[in-house]
Design a protein around this motif. Structure first.
Motif, PDB file in Angstrom:
ATOM      1  N   ASN A   1     -26.647 -28.884   5.948  1.00 41.34           N
ATOM      2  CA  ASN A   1     -28.151 -28.644   6.087  1.00 41.34           C
ATOM      3  C   ASN A   1     -28.544 -27.410   6.903  1.00 41.34           C
ATOM      4  OD1 ASN A   1     -27.686 -29.520   8.659  1.00 41.34           O
ATOM      5  ND2 ASN A   1     -28.341 -31.583   8.284  1.00 41.34           N
ATOM      6  N   ASP A   2     -29.519 -27.362   7.167  1.00 38.53           N
ATOM      7  CA  ASP A   2     -29.980 -26.115   8.064  1.00 38.53           C
ATOM      8  C   ASP A   2     -30.197 -26.556   9.352  1.00 38.53           C
ATOM      9  OD1 ASP A   2     -29.662 -24.133   6.035  1.00 38.53           O
ATOM     10  OD2 ASP A   2     -31.516 -24.917   4.877  1.00 38.53           O
ATOM     11  N   ARG A   3     -29.688 -27.535  10.125  1.00 41.61           N
ATOM     12  CA  ARG A   3     -29.858 -27.818  11.518  1.00 41.61           C
ATOM     13  C   ARG A   3     -28.593 -27.281  12.375  1.00 41.61           C
ATOM     14  NH1 ARG A   3     -33.855 -31.977  10.930  1.00 41.61           N
ATOM     15  NH2 ARG A   3     -34.218 -32.315   8.850  1.00 41.61           N
TER      16      ARG A   3
ATOM     17  N   GLU B   1     -35.590 -35.470  19.362  1.00 41.39           N
ATOM     18  CA  GLU B   1     -36.717 -34.618  19.642  1.00 41.39           C
ATOM     19  C   GLU B   1     -36.427 -33.301  19.029  1.00 41.39           C
ATOM     20  OE1 GLU B   1     -39.149 -35.658  21.574  1.00 41.39           O
ATOM     21  OE2 GLU B   1     -38.364 -37.668  21.473  1.00 41.39           O
ATOM     22  N   LYS B   2     -35.252 -32.869  19.235  1.00 40.15           N
ATOM     23  CA  LYS B   2     -34.940 -31.575  18.698  1.00 40.15           C
ATOM     24  C   LYS B   2     -34.593 -31.318  17.125  1.00 40.15           C
ATOM     25  CE  LYS B   2     -33.761 -29.205  22.867  1.00 40.15           C
ATOM     26  NZ  LYS B   2     -32.926 -28.463  23.736  1.00 40.15           N
ATOM     27  N   LYS B   3     -34.318 -32.919  16.696  1.00 40.81           N
ATOM     28  CA  LYS B   3     -33.805 -33.002  15.261  1.00 40.81           C
ATOM     29  C   LYS B   3     -32.735 -31.946  14.728  1.00 40.81           C
ATOM     30  CE  LYS B   3     -37.590 -35.515  14.558  1.00 40.81           C
ATOM     31  NZ  LYS B   3     -37.258 -37.254  14.559  1.00 40.81           N
ATOM     32  N   GLN B   4     -31.558 -31.948  15.671  1.00 44.11           N
ATOM     33  CA  GLN B   4     -30.617 -31.171  15.461  1.00 44.11           C
ATOM     34  C   GLN B   4     -29.182 -32.126  14.998  1.00 44.11           C
ATOM     35  OE1 GLN B   4     -30.459 -28.699  18.883  1.00 44.11           O
ATOM     36  NE2 GLN B   4     -31.709 -27.176  17.892  1.00 44.11           N
ATOM     37  N   ASN B   5     -28.273 -31.375  14.539  1.00 41.06           N
ATOM     38  CA  ASN B   5     -27.100 -32.366  14.302  1.00 41.06           C
ATOM     39  C   ASN B   5     -26.257 -32.170  15.582  1.00 41.06           C
ATOM     40  OD1 ASN B   5     -27.616 -32.197  11.473  1.00 41.06           O
ATOM     41  ND2 ASN B   5     -26.529 -30.360  11.368  1.00 41.06           N
ATOM     42  N   VAL B   6     -25.385 -33.276  15.520  1.00 43.13           N
ATOM     43  CA  VAL B   6     -24.549 -33.557  16.732  1.00 43.13           C
ATOM     44  C   VAL B   6     -23.228 -33.600  16.376  1.00 43.13           C
ATOM     45  CG1 VAL B   6     -23.842 -35.069  18.852  1.00 43.13           C
ATOM     46  CG2 VAL B   6     -26.375 -34.695  18.311  1.00 43.13           C
ATOM     47  N   GLY B   7     -21.925 -33.283  16.889  1.00 46.98           N
ATOM     48  CA  GLY B   7     -20.720 -33.345  16.687  1.00 46.98           C
ATOM     49  C   GLY B   7     -19.906 -34.240  17.924  1.00 46.98           C
TER      50      GLY B   7
ATOM     51  N   TYR C   1     -17.614 -22.965  14.314  1.00 47.22           N
ATOM     52  CA  TYR C   1     -18.984 -23.198  14.585  1.00 47.22           C
ATOM     53  C   TYR C   1     -20.222 -23.310  13.566  1.00 47.22           C
ATOM     54  CZ  TYR C   1     -16.639 -24.451  18.979  1.00 47.22           C
ATOM     55  OH  TYR C   1     -15.768 -24.705  19.968  1.00 47.22           O
ATOM     56  N   PRO C   2     -20.233 -22.220  12.877  1.00 53.77           N
ATOM     57  CA  PRO C   2     -21.391 -21.982  12.088  1.00 53.77           C
ATOM     58  C   PRO C   2     -21.587 -22.784  11.189  1.00 53.77           C
ATOM     59  CG  PRO C   2     -20.704 -19.734  12.860  1.00 53.77           C
ATOM     60  CD  PRO C   2     -19.659 -20.935  13.303  1.00 53.77           C
ATOM     61  N   LEU C   3     -20.341 -23.133  10.387  1.00 54.71           N
ATOM     62  CA  LEU C   3     -20.338 -24.120   9.293  1.00 54.71           C
ATOM     63  C   LEU C   3     -20.905 -25.421   9.480  1.00 54.71           C
ATOM     64  CD1 LEU C   3     -17.981 -22.209   8.486  1.00 54.71           C
ATOM     65  CD2 LEU C   3     -16.785 -23.792   7.349  1.00 54.71           C
TER      66      LEU C   3
ATOM     67  N   GLN D   1     -22.655 -33.020  -0.255  1.00 56.05           N
ATOM     68  CA  GLN D   1     -23.252 -31.830  -0.807  1.00 56.05           C
ATOM     69  C   GLN D   1     -24.709 -31.587  -0.652  1.00 56.05           C
ATOM     70  OE1 GLN D   1     -21.334 -29.421  -1.908  1.00 56.05           O
ATOM     71  NE2 GLN D   1     -22.808 -27.712  -2.311  1.00 56.05           N
ATOM     72  N   ARG D   2     -25.271 -30.474  -0.561  1.00 58.05           N
ATOM     73  CA  ARG D   2     -26.576 -30.470  -0.723  1.00 58.05           C
ATOM     74  C   ARG D   2     -27.242 -30.413  -1.950  1.00 58.05           C
ATOM     75  NH1 ARG D   2     -29.175 -26.132   3.005  1.00 58.05           N
ATOM     76  NH2 ARG D   2     -27.671 -25.419   4.604  1.00 58.05           N
ATOM     77  N   PRO D   3     -28.356 -31.108  -1.995  1.00 55.83           N
ATOM     78  CA  PRO D   3     -29.317 -31.416  -0.872  1.00 55.83           C
ATOM     79  C   PRO D   3     -29.198 -32.739  -0.270  1.00 55.83           C
ATOM     80  CG  PRO D   3     -30.593 -31.678  -2.756  1.00 55.83           C
ATOM     81  CD  PRO D   3     -29.323 -31.459  -3.296  1.00 55.83           C
ATOM     82  N   ALA D   4     -28.321 -33.480  -0.341  1.00 58.84           N
ATOM     83  CA  ALA D   4     -28.144 -34.730  -0.008  1.00 58.84           C
ATOM     84  C   ALA D   4     -28.355 -35.158   1.239  1.00 58.84           C
ATOM     85  CB  ALA D   4     -26.560 -35.237  -0.386  1.00 58.84           C
ATOM     86  N   LEU D   5     -28.166 -34.269   2.292  1.00 52.25           N
ATOM     87  CA  LEU D   5     -28.256 -34.543   3.753  1.00 52.25           C
ATOM     88  C   LEU D   5     -29.122 -33.358   4.298  1.00 52.25           C
ATOM     89  CD1 LEU D   5     -24.550 -35.100   4.519  1.00 52.25           C
ATOM     90  CD2 LEU D   5     -26.304 -36.850   4.097  1.00 52.25           C
ATOM     91  N   GLN D   6     -30.021 -32.914   3.637  1.00 54.47           N
ATOM     92  CA  GLN D   6     -30.889 -31.868   3.888  1.00 54.47           C
ATOM     93  C   GLN D   6     -32.052 -32.193   4.702  1.00 54.47           C
ATOM     94  OE1 GLN D   6     -30.533 -28.403   3.643  1.00 54.47           O
ATOM     95  NE2 GLN D   6     -32.234 -28.221   4.641  1.00 54.47           N
TER      96      GLN D   6
END
Length: 285
Positions: free
Chosen positions: A95-97, A136-142, A87-89, A61-66
Motif C-alpha cells: 500500500n502507499d503508507r 492517528e497517522k494511519k501508517q503501517n507498523v512492523g 525498508y522502502p518495500l 496483492q494490491r489493491p487488497a490492502l490499500q
C-alpha cells in the motif's frame, strides 16, 4: 567517527544521490521525510549480498490492502532480522503508507545508531506509540514478533518461533482494527551461529537490559563477523483481518492469535520446499 562520516560517507552519498554539497554535514543529508530517508539509507548492499527476495500471496496483492494500515509481524529474529532492511518495500509495495518498524526503547537511545533508526522511521516497541502510528497517522507498523527470545534459537532441523505468548500485538490490532500480516524470514537463523550458554544467563541479562548480549560467529567463523552469504527469502502469509474492538476480551485475543499462528504454519509449509528446507519443521513455543 566524525572523520569517517565527513570524509568517506558524506562525499559518497552526495555524489550517489546528487544531494547537498561537499561541505554538507553527514547528518544534514537526512531530511525530515521518513520515506526519503528510507530510500537514501536503505540497506541495499546487504540485500544484494544475501540475494534477498520477497514472496507474497494474492491476498496481499494490491489493491487488497490499500485502504488500511497494516502490522507486519516478522519472525524469526535471529542475530539480526536482515530481511526487513529493504525498508522502502514495506512502505510502498503493498500500500502507499510509510512503514514504521519498532525497536527496543534502549536501542533507540544508543548514540548515532538511535539517530539513524529514528530518521528512517523506527519507533519504540510499546503499545502507545504503535497505536498512535496506526490510528492517528494511519501508517503501517512492523514488529519483530519474537524479539530478544528469537536471538537464542539456533538453526537445526526445527525452526523455533517464540510466539505462543506473543498476544500483545493481537490486542493492538483489535483496538486499531487493522490486519496482521505474518512474515517469515527463511534463512535468518542460518546467517550466524549463536553461542547459547547452557544456563540461560545471557538470555536473562538481555531481557533485563532490553538489548541483545549474544555472542555469535559469522562468515569464515569470524567472531561477531558478517553474515554467511546465504540467500534470504522473506515470505508473507495470508492476512489476519481483525475487527475494531475498543476493549478486546481474552477470548477475542486468543481467537485471532490462533489465526495468526495458523497463517504462519501455512506459509512455512507452503514455501519451505522451494527454499530448500523440506526437512525442516516449524515449532511454536
Amino acid at each position: 567517527l566524525e572523520i569517517i562520516l565527513r570524509f568517506i560517507f558524506t562525499p559518497y552519498f552526495v555524489k550517489k544521490y546528487n544531494i547537498g554539497d561537499g561541505t554538507s554535514s553527514f547528518f544534514s543529508l537526512m531530511g525530515e521525510s521518513i520515506i526519503d530517508n528510507q530510500f537514501l539509507f536503505t540497506e541495499r548492499n546487504i540485500t544484494k549480498y544475501l540475494s534477498i527476495n520477497f514472496v507474497w500471496p494474492r491476498s496481499c496483492q494490491r489493491p487488497a490492502l490499500q485502504d488500511t494500515p497494516l502490522i507486519f509481524c516478522a519472525v524469526p529474529h535471529g542475530v539480526a532480522p536482515i530481511g526487513i532492511t529493504a525498508y522502502p518495500l514495506w512502505s510502498r509495495l503493498w500500500n502507499d503508507r510509510i512503514c514504521r518498524w519498532t525497536a527496543a526503547p534502549v536501542v533507540l537511545k544508543i548514540p548515532l545508531v538511535g539517530f539513524f533508526m529514528k530518521k528512517i522511521g523506527y519507533i519504540p516497541a510499546a503499545q502507545k506509540p504503535i497505536l498512535n502510528i496506526l490510528t492517528e497517522k494511519k501508517q503501517n507498523v512492523g514488529v519483530i514478533l519474537d524479539g530478544i527470545d528469537g536471538m537464542f534459537q539456533p538453526s537445526a532441523d526445527i525452526e523455533i518461533a517464540v510466539l505462543k505468548k506473543r498476544k500483545g500485538i493481537v490486542k493492538i490490532a483489535l483496538k486499531a482494527g487493522v490486519p496482521l500480516i505474518p512474515v517469515y524470514g527463511f534463512g535468518h537463523t542460518s546467517l550466524w551461529t549463536v553461542a547459547v550458554d547452557p544456563f540461560g544467563f545471557l538470555k536473562k541479562l538481555s531481557h533485563i537490559t532490553g538489548a541483545s548480549l549474544t555472542p555469535f560467529f559469522g562468515r569464515w567463523g569470524w567472531f561477531l563477523g558478517p553474515p554467511r552469504r546465504i540467500p534470504v527469502s522473506v515470505v508473507l502469509g495470508n492476512p489476519v483481518k481483525c475487527p475494531q474492538v475498543a476493549e478486546p476480551t481474552q477470548q477475542d485475543i486468543d481467537k485471532y492469535h490462533q489465526q495468526l499462528l495458523d497463517s504462519y504454519m501455512e506459509l512455512f509449509e507452503t514455501h519451505k520446499e522451494a527454499y530448500g528446507w523440506s526437512h525442516k519443521t516449524l515449532k511454536f513455543v
